[in-house]
Design a protein around this motif. Structure first.
Motif, PDB file in Angstrom:
ATOM      1  N   ARG A 261      47.897  45.213  41.261  1.00 27.34           N
ATOM      2  CA  ARG A 261      48.273  44.894  42.492  1.00 27.34           C
ATOM      3  C   ARG A 261      49.020  45.877  43.150  1.00 27.34           C
ATOM      4  N   ARG A 262      49.894  46.135  42.170  1.00 29.48           N
ATOM      5  CA  ARG A 262      51.241  47.098  42.649  1.00 29.48           C
ATOM      6  C   ARG A 262      50.650  48.633  42.813  1.00 29.48           C
ATOM      7  N   LEU A 314      36.431  52.861  42.871  1.00 27.77           N
ATOM      8  CA  LEU A 314      35.414  51.795  43.460  1.00 27.77           C
ATOM      9  C   LEU A 314      35.755  51.388  44.857  1.00 27.77           C
ATOM     10  N   VAL A 315      37.104  51.390  45.192  1.00 27.04           N
ATOM     11  CA  VAL A 315      37.712  51.060  46.712  1.00 27.04           C
ATOM     12  C   VAL A 315      36.919  52.283  47.628  1.00 27.04           C
ATOM     13  N   GLU A 316      37.212  53.261  47.051  1.00 29.22           N
ATOM     14  CA  GLU A 316      37.040  54.400  48.009  1.00 29.22           C
ATOM     15  C   GLU A 316      35.196  54.665  48.264  1.00 29.22           C
ATOM     16  N   HIS A 317      34.677  54.024  47.030  1.00 27.52           N
ATOM     17  CA  HIS A 317      33.233  54.081  47.508  1.00 27.52           C
ATOM     18  C   HIS A 317      32.579  52.825  47.565  1.00 27.52           C
ATOM     19  N   GLN A 318      33.464  52.084  47.795  1.00 28.51           N
ATOM     20  CA  GLN A 318      32.902  50.423  48.408  1.00 28.51           C
ATOM     21  C   GLN A 318      31.807  49.886  47.618  1.00 28.51           C
ATOM     22  N   ASP A 319      32.113  49.956  46.168  1.00 30.96           N
ATOM     23  CA  ASP A 319      31.145  49.589  45.078  1.00 30.96           C
ATOM     24  C   ASP A 319      31.414  47.914  45.106  1.00 30.96           C
ATOM     25  N   VAL A 320      30.573  47.176  45.476  1.00 30.20           N
ATOM     26  CA  VAL A 320      30.497  45.716  45.592  1.00 30.20           C
ATOM     27  C   VAL A 320      29.657  45.159  44.566  1.00 30.20           C
ATOM     28  N   GLU A 321      29.271  45.732  43.442  1.00 23.87           N
ATOM     29  CA  GLU A 321      28.320  45.131  42.575  1.00 23.87           C
ATOM     30  C   GLU A 321      28.796  43.944  42.050  1.00 23.87           C
ATOM     31  N   ASP A 322      30.067  43.865  41.810  1.00 22.48           N
ATOM     32  CA  ASP A 322      30.940  42.658  41.080  1.00 22.48           C
ATOM     33  C   ASP A 322      31.772  42.046  42.058  1.00 22.48           C
ATOM     34  N   GLY A 323      31.271  42.091  43.494  1.00 30.12           N
ATOM     35  CA  GLY A 323      32.174  41.743  44.377  1.00 30.12           C
ATOM     36  C   GLY A 323      33.204  42.761  44.923  1.00 30.12           C
ATOM     37  N   GLU A 324      33.976  42.718  46.087  1.00 35.47           N
ATOM     38  CA  GLU A 324      34.817  43.555  46.482  1.00 35.47           C
ATOM     39  C   GLU A 324      35.919  43.733  45.161  1.00 35.47           C
ATOM     40  N   LEU A 325      36.298  44.978  45.041  1.00 40.41           N
ATOM     41  CA  LEU A 325      37.190  44.963  43.966  1.00 40.41           C
ATOM     42  C   LEU A 325      38.700  44.469  44.120  1.00 40.41           C
ATOM     43  N   GLY A 335      50.358  24.864  55.144  1.00 40.35           N
ATOM     44  CA  GLY A 335      50.557  25.153  56.485  1.00 40.35           C
ATOM     45  C   GLY A 335      50.815  26.661  56.829  1.00 40.35           C
ATOM     46  N   ARG A 336      50.765  27.707  56.038  1.00 38.22           N
ATOM     47  CA  ARG A 336      51.232  29.011  56.541  1.00 38.22           C
ATOM     48  C   ARG A 336      50.079  30.046  56.073  1.00 38.22           C
ATOM     49  N   LEU A 337      49.918  30.922  56.659  1.00 39.64           N
ATOM     50  CA  LEU A 337      48.801  32.105  56.179  1.00 39.64           C
ATOM     51  C   LEU A 337      49.462  33.237  55.494  1.00 39.64           C
ATOM     52  N   SER A 338      48.853  33.137  54.133  1.00 41.79           N
ATOM     53  CA  SER A 338      49.261  34.127  53.437  1.00 41.79           C
ATOM     54  C   SER A 338      48.208  35.223  53.024  1.00 41.79           C
ATOM     55  N   ARG A 339      48.518  36.340  52.615  1.00 43.63           N
ATOM     56  CA  ARG A 339      47.617  37.527  52.191  1.00 43.63           C
ATOM     57  C   ARG A 339      47.567  37.520  50.588  1.00 43.63           C
ATOM     58  N   CYS A 340      46.397  37.808  50.020  1.00 43.94           N
ATOM     59  CA  CYS A 340      46.137  37.754  48.653  1.00 43.94           C
ATOM     60  C   CYS A 340      45.276  39.294  48.279  1.00 43.94           C
ATOM     61  N   VAL A 341      45.746  39.419  46.871  1.00 42.92           N
ATOM     62  CA  VAL A 341      44.696  40.614  46.426  1.00 42.92           C
ATOM     63  C   VAL A 341      44.002  40.103  45.486  1.00 42.92           C
ATOM     64  N   SER A 342      42.752  40.409  45.364  1.00 43.03           N
ATOM     65  CA  SER A 342      41.889  39.849  44.588  1.00 43.03           C
ATOM     66  C   SER A 342      41.713  40.939  43.423  1.00 43.03           C
ATOM     67  N   VAL A 343      41.711  40.629  41.954  1.00 40.18           N
ATOM     68  CA  VAL A 343      41.442  41.525  40.916  1.00 40.18           C
ATOM     69  C   VAL A 343      40.510  41.166  40.293  1.00 40.18           C
ATOM     70  N   PRO A 344      39.149  41.510  40.298  1.00 38.64           N
ATOM     71  CA  PRO A 344      38.209  41.128  39.534  1.00 38.64           C
ATOM     72  C   PRO A 344      38.263  41.109  38.064  1.00 38.64           C
ATOM     73  N   LEU A 345      37.835  39.784  37.444  1.00 38.66           N
ATOM     74  CA  LEU A 345      37.755  39.731  36.067  1.00 38.66           C
ATOM     75  C   LEU A 345      37.162  40.926  35.267  1.00 38.66           C
ATOM     76  N   SER A 346      36.071  41.480  35.970  1.00 33.96           N
ATOM     77  CA  SER A 346      35.203  42.376  35.298  1.00 33.96           C
ATOM     78  C   SER A 346      35.823  43.714  34.989  1.00 33.96           C
ATOM     79  N   VAL A 347      36.771  43.921  35.869  1.00 25.27           N
ATOM     80  CA  VAL A 347      37.750  45.118  35.673  1.00 25.27           C
ATOM     81  C   VAL A 347      38.743  44.827  34.778  1.00 25.27           C
ATOM     82  N   LEU A 348      39.410  43.615  34.750  1.00 26.03           N
ATOM     83  CA  LEU A 348      40.449  43.462  33.776  1.00 26.03           C
ATOM     84  C   LEU A 348      39.858  43.508  32.377  1.00 26.03           C
ATOM     85  N   TRP A 349      38.523  42.733  32.228  1.00 23.82           N
ATOM     86  CA  TRP A 349      37.813  42.511  30.916  1.00 23.82           C
ATOM     87  C   TRP A 349      37.350  44.131  30.329  1.00 23.82           C
ATOM     88  N   SER A 350      36.985  44.938  31.161  1.00 26.96           N
ATOM     89  CA  SER A 350      36.433  46.239  30.832  1.00 26.96           C
ATOM     90  C   SER A 350      37.498  47.169  30.711  1.00 26.96           C
TER      91      SER A 350
END
Length: 431
Positions: A261-262, A314-325, A335-350
């Motif tokens: 994320r950082r 993967l971000v630069e090439h927009q690779d979405v095979e496992d969903g957006e990275l 009641g408030r809007l927050s922004r999240c970063v998604s870290v695919p399990l496939s990246v963590l696992w591999s």
């Protein structure tokens, strides 16, 4: 002038056993005549150990020291890969107990000389004929060395029933080999003054016995003899416990997800996030714990670099095979809007070796993280969700969790008391 030993003689005997363990990696070890458990306290740090047992006829002495074999706090923060069971018994080595059969190694350090010669015969039958360990290490005083102690009158200890010459020890050992199917090597610890080795030999003579036929257990006896009294039994925390495995895995996942994320935030904003993130808890027994701090930091940097490179590519090439990275999205929370970063399990696992090793498969990783209170997954369970900007309270929670301290902790062998503080202790030869 009386000889002195450096290291102390009892430490040399114990080190001889430890060196044997390092070379041969036995999984089941019993120390006969364990006394104050000082040898066992060192052996427990070897991660190949699965069963470590001590036996002594003096139960009161064992009870005073056996608590030193209990797991330490770092054993819970850094659990072993494999199971370890420690057991302590009160009993005589001249009696049979079926729980001590078929061990990989039995040690008898300065014990046999405390037995009567009649009981030595029972000892031989029990240890070599009944217990049938794959290997046996026996040390005993060498009486030929005694003239080097001019103030010594009689035996080295008041409880010794005899002290063998090298020829007497060799005669007994060879008879044991013939009777019970072993072979033996002779050596020792505690060298005499230079040039006197052939005349006096070692202060403590040692026989290392190996059962002919390797590790196959002899089944001559099929009884269920239970002669010993169990004084202590403790299972060490290990990754074989699903609850412990899940805790360690979650810690690793959150750690590496936060690193990614950082990295992603830095790439997106051009600003560096210099907040401290505690390292992951280490699991896998003593040898795994003993890696230096420098090595751990280098390993983390290499893994983070690999994950970061994969993310950026993967971000630069927009690779979405496992969903957006990685992505940011609006998530309605309280009641408030927050922004999240998604870290695919496939990246963590591999890309994160520890995560892959702990989980075994991507499916197991998803299953172990599901419904865990500390992990927020995407709706389809394919990614870990983290706040776009790290919350201060989240950082405090991680610091308070103890995992930062776990990374810095490493096992240390408890120092033994100096048994050579006075000459009488040196001559006693006891553990």
């Amino acid at each position: 002038m009386e000889p002195t030993f450096s290291p102390a003689l009892h430490k040399q005997r114990h080190q001889f056993v430890i060196d044997f363990v390092k070379r041969n990696k036995p999984q089941k070890v019993v120390d006969l005549g364990c006394s104050e458990c000082s040898l066992l306290k060192q052996l427990k740090f070897h991660c190949e150990m699965e069963l470590l047992v001590g036996v002594d006829i003096n139960g009161a002495k064992v009870k005073k020291k056996m608590r030193g074999l209990a797991p330490m706090s770092t054993d819970y923060l850094q659990p072993r890969n494999d199971q370890l069971l420690v057991e302590m018994y009160q009993g005589s080595v001249t009696q049979r107990d079926s729980r001590l059969r078929g061990f990989d190694l039995a040690t008898s350090i300065e014990l046999i000389e405390h037995l009567t010669l009649a009981n030595v015969e029972h000892f031989s039958e029990v240890v070599f004929g009944y217990m049938t360990p794959a290997a046996v290490i026996i040390s005993t005083p060498n009486s030929e060395f005694n003239p080097l102690f001019p103030r010594l009158a009689g035996f080295r200890h008041s409880d010794h029933k005899f002290e063998w010459t090298r020829a007497e020890f060799k005669s007994w050992a060879l008879k044991v080999c013939v009777d019970h199917g072993y072979e033996v090597e002779f050596t020792g610890v505690g060298r005499p003054p230079p040039g006197q080795q052939e005349r006096f030999g070692f202060c403590s003579q040692i026989g290392v016995f190996h059962r002919l036929g390797g590790r196959e257990v002899c089944n001559v006896f099929c009884d269920d003899a239970l002669s010993y009294t169990l004084l202590y039994s403790k299972n060490y925390p290990s990754l074989h416990d699903n609850n412990i495995l899940r805790r360690v895995l979650v810690t690793e996942v959150l750690y590496w997800a936060e690193q990614l994320r950082r990295k992603w935030v830095e790439e997106e904003t051009g600003q560096r996030d210099d907040g401290d993130t505690p390292g992951p808890a280490e699991g896998g027994g003593e040898e795994c714990h003993r890696a230096s701090e420098q090595h751990l930091e280098m390993e983390e940097k290499q893994t983070a670099a690999a994950c970061g490179a994969a993310m950026k590519n993967l971000v630069e090439h927009q690779d979405v095979e496992d969903g957006e990275l990685f992505w940011t999205d609006g998530q309605q929370e309280s009641g408030r809007l927050s922004r999240c970063v998604s870290v695919p399990l496939s990246v963590l696992w591999s890309r994160c070796p520890k995560v892959g090793a702990l989980s075994g498969s991507l499916g197991n990783l998803r299953r172990l993280l599901m419904d865990h209170p500390d992990v927020k997954l995407s709706q389809d369970g394919s990614a870990v969700l983290l706040n776009y900007q790290e919350q201060e309270e989240d950082r405090d929670d991680l610091e308070d969790s103890g995992f930062a301290e776990a990374r810095r902790c490493s096992h240390s062998v408890e120092p033994e008391e100096d048994w050579d503080a006075d000459h009488a202790a040196l001559l006693s030869g006891d553990k």
